[in-house]
Structure formats: structure tokens, C-alpha cells
Scaffold this active site. Sequence first.
Site, PDB file in Angstrom:
ATOM      1  N   GLU A 103      58.535  50.660  12.881  1.00  0.00           N
ATOM      2  CA  GLU A 103      57.417  51.567  13.179  1.00  0.00           C
ATOM      3  C   GLU A 103      57.867  53.030  13.131  1.00  0.00           C
ATOM      4  O   GLU A 103      57.131  53.892  12.650  1.00  0.00           O
ATOM      5  CB  GLU A 103      56.819  51.236  14.546  1.00  0.00           C
ATOM      6  CG  GLU A 103      56.030  49.938  14.590  1.00  0.00           C
ATOM      7  CD  GLU A 103      54.855  49.932  13.643  1.00  0.00           C
ATOM      8  OE1 GLU A 103      54.257  51.007  13.391  1.00  0.00           O
ATOM      9  OE2 GLU A 103      54.508  48.855  13.128  1.00  0.00           O
ATOM     10  N   ASP A 106      46.557  54.668  13.783  1.00  0.00           N
ATOM     11  CA  ASP A 106      47.294  55.519  12.846  1.00  0.00           C
ATOM     12  C   ASP A 106      46.319  55.986  11.774  1.00  0.00           C
ATOM     13  O   ASP A 106      45.108  55.776  11.882  1.00  0.00           O
ATOM     14  CB  ASP A 106      48.497  54.783  12.258  1.00  0.00           C
ATOM     15  CG  ASP A 106      48.099  53.658  11.295  1.00  0.00           C
ATOM     16  OD1 ASP A 106      46.898  53.320  11.201  1.00  0.00           O
ATOM     17  OD2 ASP A 106      48.998  53.120  10.617  1.00  0.00           O
ATOM     18  N   TYR A 151      51.084  56.151  19.676  1.00  0.00           N
ATOM     19  CA  TYR A 151      51.053  55.170  18.595  1.00  0.00           C
ATOM     20  C   TYR A 151      52.210  54.174  18.708  1.00  0.00           C
ATOM     21  O   TYR A 151      52.002  52.960  18.709  1.00  0.00           O
ATOM     22  CB  TYR A 151      51.104  55.856  17.224  1.00  0.00           C
ATOM     23  CG  TYR A 151      51.392  54.887  16.114  1.00  0.00           C
ATOM     24  CD1 TYR A 151      50.393  54.058  15.626  1.00  0.00           C
ATOM     25  CD2 TYR A 151      52.687  54.743  15.594  1.00  0.00           C
ATOM     26  CE1 TYR A 151      50.658  53.121  14.637  1.00  0.00           C
ATOM     27  CE2 TYR A 151      52.962  53.816  14.606  1.00  0.00           C
ATOM     28  CZ  TYR A 151      51.948  53.007  14.129  1.00  0.00           C
ATOM     29  OH  TYR A 151      52.215  52.079  13.170  1.00  0.00           O
TER      30      TYR A 151
END
Length: 339
Positions: free
Chosen positions: A39, A137, A119
Site C-alpha cells: 500500500e 483513494d 488511507y
Amino acid sequence: MKSKPSPKLRRRFLDWYEESRRDLPWRKGRDPYSIWISEVMLQQTTSQAVVGFYARFLDRFPRVGDLAEASMEEVYEQWAGLGYYSRARNLHRAAQQLHANGFPQSHVQLLDLPGFGPYTSRSVASLAFDEAVGVVDGNVIRVLSRFYALGEAWWTVAGRQQFQNLADQWVEGVASSQMNQAMMELGATVCRPLSPNCPSCPLRTECVAYAEDRVTAYPLVREKRANEILIWRVNVKEDRNKLGLVKNDYAPFLKGQSIFPGLVERVQTRPKDFIVSHSITHYQIYVQFSASIDDQDLSIDWVALENVPRVNPSSLIAKVLKAWFKNKNEKSAHQLELR
């Protein structure tokens, strides 16, 4: 509040994901460490570009303890080429805390770690631990704004919260790890920014923007921030094949990293004379060499020339070094001619 998506639609969406998802290495398990690494790498970088970096990084640091116990120079070395090196520094700092205290399963607890913003914390908590939180996102914003024909300023606090509320609705009562990945996959492969493939979209039957034939009107486009023009006057100091670096507390770019002594000036127009130009985010940087900069009060760290790329692998530093050596060699050649 927008109406919740129907259970039938969400089931069809998840079935589509199971059939259509790309075979990406970070989707092979639920290990929070490897999910977290992916990520962070995927921020500002495409999936295709990340695959090779991801494999090499995990080969060198297969567990969070390996990353925690590595030197920052080793981490930089494995991160080189991905850019945005603050991500690498935050990875290292967070790994040390995770190695000492374990991996929290809640996004609220993850938020306390370096580099874990809204996020990343929600993504890891959802994908690794199935916490019922939506992930927002750019892909998810695009899907939701089109599905609801939502003309919200997604870059504002209020706008972001509205998208977060909608994303949270979509994961209610289903596996959040699957739904969040389905949203991101749809945005990346079908609901694309400029050429959406609406006929292939599993959500098109209830997509408001599709029904109104206004898909490309969403999401709203954020006005780009104007570039700032900077002159970076650099004093490259050499002593017996070592270069003098300082901890950057004076330049707005490469913050906290080891860079050359110098000073930065904001100007309105591009200078006529410069050695190197370089762009970082919204900064346009023009480099000039200056040996007259006062650095007597600075704490200089003398680094072996071959280790400079390990201490700071930034392409800007590499450009400056290349130009400096070229300039130095030209001066030496000129001096020989004069003799």
C-alpha cells in the site's frame, strides 16, 4: 445522505471482482506487513511499476523485524527508484514500533504510527483484518463520484468525509477486504479517468452518471497548485574522497534528509544561469554552485563518495553530483592547459 447500494448490486460487484481481478502478488495472503508495504509503494506509483520493487523489498526484508533492524541506508538502497523517500523513512520508523509492540488490527490504532494516514490505516485494517471500514483513494473517489453523480470537492475535508461515509456504506455486511479491493480494481481497470469502459462495468445499471451520459464530468477536477521557483545554492565540500552533507533543515524539499550545505531562495522567474534543474512536487529547482556559503556553524557529516547514493538516493542529489564532477574535471583540464 445517498441511498445505500442494494445487496443484489453489491453481490454482483463482488462476483465481478472474483472473476476479473488482476493477479497481483500482494493479493496472495492476509499478512498485514506485506499488505502495508504494498500500500505504501502503490502511493504515487502504478501497480505495474511496483511489482518488481515489491518482490525485491520483501526478499531483502521478509518480516517486519528485518526492516526494523536494517539501517536507513539499506532501506534507501531497496527503495531507490520509487521516489518520495519520506515514505521509506516512515516505513523504517513504523517498522521499529511494530516490531516492538505488534501489529494493531484497528485503523484508529494504526493512525498513531509514522506514515499511517487515513488511507493506509484503513487499507491495512480492512485488507489484513477485515475491519468494516471503507478505503478512499483516487480510484474509489472516481467510482463513487460517477455512481452517485456526486459533484463534491473531494480534496476538502468535508468532501473527503462524504466519500468516506459512502465507502463505509459499501462495506456494511460484506467482507470489507473484498469490497475495498473491488472498488480499487474497478477504478484502475474499468472506471478509468479518461477512457472508462462503461459497457464492462458491473455497476452501470445503477450508475447515475452513466444514465445521464455524463461519466467524464466526474469527479471534479482540482485546480493544480502553481509551481514555486527555487534557486538552490549548493556548497559541495570534498575532503579526501569524502563529501560533506548536512541534515536538511533549510530547504522545503528533501526535508530531514542528508543534503549538501547551501541555501534556498524563492524567486519569481527562472534564473539565467544554473547548473541543474529539477522538479519535485510543486517545486521547480535551479541549482547553482557557490563556495562562499557560510557553513561554519553547521554539523557536517563526511560521507565516502561511494556511499552518498545509499545515504540519499534522490535523483536530485545524483544530478548535482554528476554536474559537480563534470565542472570539477573541466576546471582541472583548463588549469592543465594554462600550464
